[in-house]
Design a protein around this motif. Structure first.
Motif, PDB file in Angstrom:
ATOM      1  N   ALA A  81       8.170  -1.459  -5.396  1.00  0.00           N
ATOM      2  CA  ALA A  81       7.028  -0.547  -5.432  1.00  0.00           C
ATOM      3  C   ALA A  81       7.473   0.883  -5.134  1.00  0.00           C
ATOM      4  CB  ALA A  81       5.973  -0.985  -4.420  1.00  0.00           C
ATOM      5  N   LYS A  82       8.317   1.030  -4.129  1.00  0.00           N
ATOM      6  CA  LYS A  82       8.845   2.349  -3.773  1.00  0.00           C
ATOM      7  C   LYS A  82       9.607   2.957  -4.947  1.00  0.00           C
ATOM      8  CE  LYS A  82      12.437   4.347  -0.805  1.00  0.00           C
ATOM      9  NZ  LYS A  82      13.453   4.045   0.230  1.00  0.00           N
ATOM     10  N   ALA A  83      10.457   2.179  -5.584  1.00  0.00           N
ATOM     11  CA  ALA A  83      11.257   2.681  -6.708  1.00  0.00           C
ATOM     12  C   ALA A  83      10.369   3.111  -7.874  1.00  0.00           C
ATOM     13  CB  ALA A  83      12.244   1.609  -7.164  1.00  0.00           C
ATOM     14  N   MET A  84       9.321   2.346  -8.146  1.00  0.00           N
ATOM     15  CA  MET A  84       8.406   2.671  -9.231  1.00  0.00           C
ATOM     16  C   MET A  84       7.716   4.007  -8.981  1.00  0.00           C
ATOM     17  SD  MET A  84       6.774  -1.158  -9.615  1.00  0.00           S
ATOM     18  CE  MET A  84       5.341  -0.633 -10.545  1.00  0.00           C
ATOM     19  N   LYS A 127       0.856  -1.195   0.000  1.00  0.00           N
ATOM     20  CA  LYS A 127       0.000   0.000   0.000  1.00  0.00           C
ATOM     21  C   LYS A 127       0.886   1.236   0.000  1.00  0.00           C
ATOM     22  CE  LYS A 127      -3.454   2.832   0.428  1.00  0.00           C
ATOM     23  NZ  LYS A 127      -4.270   2.958   1.646  1.00  0.00           N
ATOM     24  N   GLY A 128       0.593   2.160  -0.909  1.00  0.00           N
ATOM     25  CA  GLY A 128       1.275   3.437  -0.945  1.00  0.00           C
ATOM     26  C   GLY A 128       0.315   4.554  -0.586  1.00  0.00           C
ATOM     27  N   SER A 129       0.716   5.417   0.321  1.00  0.00           N
ATOM     28  CA  SER A 129      -0.074   6.593   0.688  1.00  0.00           C
ATOM     29  C   SER A 129       0.733   7.835   0.353  1.00  0.00           C
ATOM     30  CB  SER A 129      -0.402   6.582   2.190  1.00  0.00           C
ATOM     31  OG  SER A 129      -1.236   5.492   2.519  1.00  0.00           O
ATOM     32  N   PHE A 130       0.068   8.829  -0.241  1.00  0.00           N
ATOM     33  CA  PHE A 130       0.761  10.015  -0.726  1.00  0.00           C
ATOM     34  C   PHE A 130       0.076  11.292  -0.242  1.00  0.00           C
ATOM     35  CE2 PHE A 130       0.640   6.876  -4.376  1.00  0.00           C
ATOM     36  CZ  PHE A 130       1.796   6.217  -3.982  1.00  0.00           C
ATOM     37  N   ARG A 131       0.876  12.302   0.063  1.00  0.00           N
ATOM     38  CA  ARG A 131       0.368  13.625   0.399  1.00  0.00           C
ATOM     39  C   ARG A 131       1.144  14.653  -0.415  1.00  0.00           C
ATOM     40  NH1 ARG A 131      -2.644  10.577   2.179  1.00  0.00           N
ATOM     41  NH2 ARG A 131      -3.612  10.457   4.248  1.00  0.00           N
ATOM     42  N   GLY A 132       0.454  15.683  -0.871  1.00  0.00           N
ATOM     43  CA  GLY A 132       1.094  16.703  -1.684  1.00  0.00           C
ATOM     44  C   GLY A 132       0.929  18.096  -1.103  1.00  0.00           C
ATOM     45  N   ASN A 133       1.963  18.893  -1.196  1.00  0.00           N
ATOM     46  CA  ASN A 133       1.920  20.302  -0.821  1.00  0.00           C
ATOM     47  C   ASN A 133       2.193  21.146  -2.061  1.00  0.00           C
ATOM     48  OD1 ASN A 133       1.530  19.929   2.042  1.00  0.00           O
ATOM     49  ND2 ASN A 133       3.682  19.323   2.188  1.00  0.00           N
ATOM     50  N   ASP A 134       1.941  22.442  -1.973  1.00  0.00           N
ATOM     51  CA  ASP A 134       2.318  23.393  -3.028  1.00  0.00           C
ATOM     52  C   ASP A 134       1.748  23.033  -4.395  1.00  0.00           C
ATOM     53  OD1 ASP A 134       3.861  24.737  -1.124  1.00  0.00           O
ATOM     54  OD2 ASP A 134       5.630  23.512  -1.564  1.00  0.00           O
ATOM     55  N   GLY A 135       0.547  22.471  -4.422  1.00  0.00           N
ATOM     56  CA  GLY A 135      -0.118  22.215  -5.693  1.00  0.00           C
ATOM     57  C   GLY A 135       0.287  20.943  -6.411  1.00  0.00           C
ATOM     58  N   TYR A 136       1.076  20.085  -5.791  1.00  0.00           N
ATOM     59  CA  TYR A 136       1.458  18.826  -6.428  1.00  0.00           C
ATOM     60  C   TYR A 136       0.301  17.825  -6.334  1.00  0.00           C
ATOM     61  CZ  TYR A 136       6.177  20.528  -7.012  1.00  0.00           C
ATOM     62  OH  TYR A 136       7.262  21.252  -7.419  1.00  0.00           O
ATOM     63  N   ASP A 137      -0.103  17.277  -7.476  1.00  0.00           N
ATOM     64  CA  ASP A 137      -1.285  16.433  -7.584  1.00  0.00           C
ATOM     65  C   ASP A 137      -0.930  14.968  -7.333  1.00  0.00           C
ATOM     66  OD1 ASP A 137      -3.604  15.107  -8.246  1.00  0.00           O
ATOM     67  OD2 ASP A 137      -3.875  16.081 -10.190  1.00  0.00           O
ATOM     68  N   VAL A 138      -1.123  14.512  -6.104  1.00  0.00           N
ATOM     69  CA  VAL A 138      -0.797  13.115  -5.795  1.00  0.00           C
ATOM     70  C   VAL A 138      -1.920  12.167  -6.199  1.00  0.00           C
ATOM     71  CG1 VAL A 138       0.859  13.660  -3.967  1.00  0.00           C
ATOM     72  CG2 VAL A 138      -1.559  13.379  -3.385  1.00  0.00           C
ATOM     73  N   CYS A 139      -3.110  12.704  -6.510  1.00  0.00           N
ATOM     74  CA  CYS A 139      -4.169  11.851  -7.060  1.00  0.00           C
ATOM     75  C   CYS A 139      -3.739  11.334  -8.432  1.00  0.00           C
ATOM     76  CB  CYS A 139      -5.481  12.611  -7.162  1.00  0.00           C
ATOM     77  SG  CYS A 139      -6.860  11.617  -7.789  1.00  0.00           S
ATOM     78  N   ALA A 140      -3.182  12.218  -9.245  1.00  0.00           N
ATOM     79  CA  ALA A 140      -2.680  11.807 -10.562  1.00  0.00           C
ATOM     80  C   ALA A 140      -1.567  10.776 -10.410  1.00  0.00           C
ATOM     81  CB  ALA A 140      -2.176  13.025 -11.332  1.00  0.00           C
ATOM     82  N   LEU A 141      -0.725  10.949  -9.394  1.00  0.00           N
ATOM     83  CA  LEU A 141       0.333   9.979  -9.116  1.00  0.00           C
ATOM     84  C   LEU A 141      -0.270   8.620  -8.785  1.00  0.00           C
ATOM     85  CD1 LEU A 141       3.322   9.222  -8.437  1.00  0.00           C
ATOM     86  CD2 LEU A 141       2.869  10.071  -6.110  1.00  0.00           C
ATOM     87  N   ALA A 142      -1.242   8.587  -7.881  1.00  0.00           N
ATOM     88  CA  ALA A 142      -1.870   7.321  -7.476  1.00  0.00           C
ATOM     89  C   ALA A 142      -2.580   6.644  -8.644  1.00  0.00           C
ATOM     90  CB  ALA A 142      -2.853   7.577  -6.336  1.00  0.00           C
ATOM     91  N   GLY A 191      -7.948   9.156  -5.260  1.00  0.00           N
ATOM     92  CA  GLY A 191      -8.123   9.933  -4.039  1.00  0.00           C
ATOM     93  C   GLY A 191      -8.365  11.383  -4.340  1.00  0.00           C
ATOM     94  N   HIS A 192      -7.606  12.261  -3.672  1.00  0.00           N
ATOM     95  CA  HIS A 192      -7.734  13.698  -3.815  1.00  0.00           C
ATOM     96  C   HIS A 192      -6.416  14.278  -4.327  1.00  0.00           C
ATOM     97  CE1 HIS A 192     -11.394  13.304  -1.439  1.00  0.00           C
ATOM     98  NE2 HIS A 192     -10.700  12.629  -0.550  1.00  0.00           N
ATOM     99  N   VAL A 193      -6.460  15.528  -4.753  1.00  0.00           N
ATOM    100  CA  VAL A 193      -5.255  16.189  -5.253  1.00  0.00           C
ATOM    101  C   VAL A 193      -4.154  16.184  -4.201  1.00  0.00           C
ATOM    102  CG1 VAL A 193      -4.290  18.407  -5.982  1.00  0.00           C
ATOM    103  CG2 VAL A 193      -6.474  17.630  -6.916  1.00  0.00           C
ATOM    104  N   LYS A 194      -4.510  16.423  -2.943  1.00  0.00           N
ATOM    105  CA  LYS A 194      -3.509  16.529  -1.886  1.00  0.00           C
ATOM    106  C   LYS A 194      -3.337  15.260  -1.063  1.00  0.00           C
ATOM    107  CE  LYS A 194      -3.835  21.530  -1.209  1.00  0.00           C
ATOM    108  NZ  LYS A 194      -4.042  22.610  -0.207  1.00  0.00           N
ATOM    109  N   ALA A 195      -4.213  14.278  -1.245  1.00  0.00           N
ATOM    110  CA  ALA A 195      -4.134  13.044  -0.452  1.00  0.00           C
ATOM    111  C   ALA A 195      -4.679  11.890  -1.273  1.00  0.00           C
ATOM    112  CB  ALA A 195      -4.928  13.186   0.847  1.00  0.00           C
ATOM    113  N   ALA A 196      -3.846  10.894  -1.522  1.00  0.00           N
ATOM    114  CA  ALA A 196      -4.263   9.779  -2.377  1.00  0.00           C
ATOM    115  C   ALA A 196      -3.480   8.524  -2.013  1.00  0.00           C
ATOM    116  CB  ALA A 196      -4.053  10.133  -3.847  1.00  0.00           C
TER     117      ALA A 196
END
Length: 320
Positions: free
Chosen positions: A308-311, A270-285, A292-297
């Motif tokens: 998985a981490k390297a990818m 499982k990977g959990s992501f958070r973004g600051n300064d407008g970085y879209d982690v939903c697109a990453l996920a 998820g959301h732009v700031k949390a996905a």
């Protein structure tokens, strides 16, 4: 592009015409999924419906949310006339409950994730809502029974997904709803403290291990950590005690993206992501089948944890 929502009136028409109703949230349910399901489930039971709330086993801290008697596992559930999916971005995120969803005569999808696929026959997705619990409050108000039990569930979902009213998704409407819910005499201080200020000793030890594993990458733009099943078991914990870690990582000064990885099974991470300064982690996920959301996905990747981490970090580097 956001699709058109069905109206609360149409959704209520389907709800009121059904005798048997199942509700379910996403895999590894959190405070919002549990709170929304148990609040709406409790109201539907009080309205005379046969109700099942299908949820995976969840962390002990969520047991203070009322109406837990409605919870069953997917293998125990019966096929309902109506299935309500709450706080779930796509059918696959329902896990074992997806099979029941597919067999239900009617299907409704209510959610607040930008990545929602509108997989119901009726859909209501409000990406600007702080939580699915906020949406359910709007659906229930003046339409279904609301007691302190249902109000406590919605309040729990509200504070969980806003991080205690700290996240930017918190709106004046969110605060107004919180005030109305408090008016039902709910133990709001107890709920808040249990979610944010109380933890088991094993959770404390897991957090210590995960924070010790943390590293700064890409010149300080990214903070990342991992924890393995062996490390979790070494301190007598479980993977139900990990949801606070990503927010600690996000808080590192100067970090634009935070990533946390843990082993769900021998083959899934499982990977959990958070973004600051407008970085879209939903697109990453979404690149890995999550959302998820732009700031949390987040997402689940079928690979060893190091791979998985390297990818993911390869994609994060492109984002930066």
């Amino acid at each position: 592009m956001m699709k058109a929502n069905d109206s609360f009136e149409k959704i209520m028409e389907w709800i009121l015409s059904a005798d048997s109703i199942a509700l379910a949230g996403h895999l590894n349910p959190d405070g919002d999924a549990i709170g929304a399901c148990l609040a709406l489930g409790g109201a539907l039971e009080k309205a005379g419906k046969q109700v099942q709330v299908i949820l995976e086993k969840y962390a002990d801290k969520y047991h203070l949310i009322p109406n837990g008697h409605l919870v069953c596992q997917a293998e125990e559930a019966e096929i309902p006339e109506l299935f309500l999916s709450l706080d779930c971005g796509d059918e696959g995120r329902l896990g074992a409950a997806a099979e029941i969803f597919a067999k239900a005569a009617k299907k409704i999808n209510i959610d607040h994730h930008e990545s929602n696929t509108y997989f119901g026959e009726l859909n209501y997705v409000a990406a600007d809502a702080s939580s699915t619990s906020e949406i359910i409050f709007g659906l229930m108000k003046d339409r279904l029974p609301m007691t302190a039990a249902e109000a406590a569930g919605l309040y729990a979902g509200l504070i969980y997904d806003t991080g205690g009213f700290r996240h930017s998704s918190t709106s004046p409407e969110t605060m107004k709803i919180a005030g109305e819910l408090m008016g039902y005499g709910i133990p709001f201080t107890t709920i808040y403290n249990r979610f944010f200020d109380t933890r088991s000793f094993s959770e404390l030890k897991i957090m210590g291990r995960a924070l010790d594993n943390a590293e700064i990458l890409f010149g300080g733009d990214v903070v990342c950590s991992t924890i393995t099943t062996a490390e979790i078991e070494a301190v007598g914990g479980s993977n139900k005690e990990l949801d606070a870690i990503i927010n600690f990582l996000k808080g590192v000064l100067g970090a634009k993206v935070a990533c946390f990885f843990y082993e769900k099974t021998e083959t899934d991470v499982k990977g959990s992501f958070r973004g600051n300064d407008g970085y879209d982690v939903c697109a990453l996920a979404q690149k890995f089948g999550g959302g998820g959301h732009v700031k949390a996905a987040g997402c689940t990747i079928s690979a060893p944890i190091a791979e998985a981490k390297a990818m993911v970090l390869a994609e994060v580097e492109k984002m930066l």
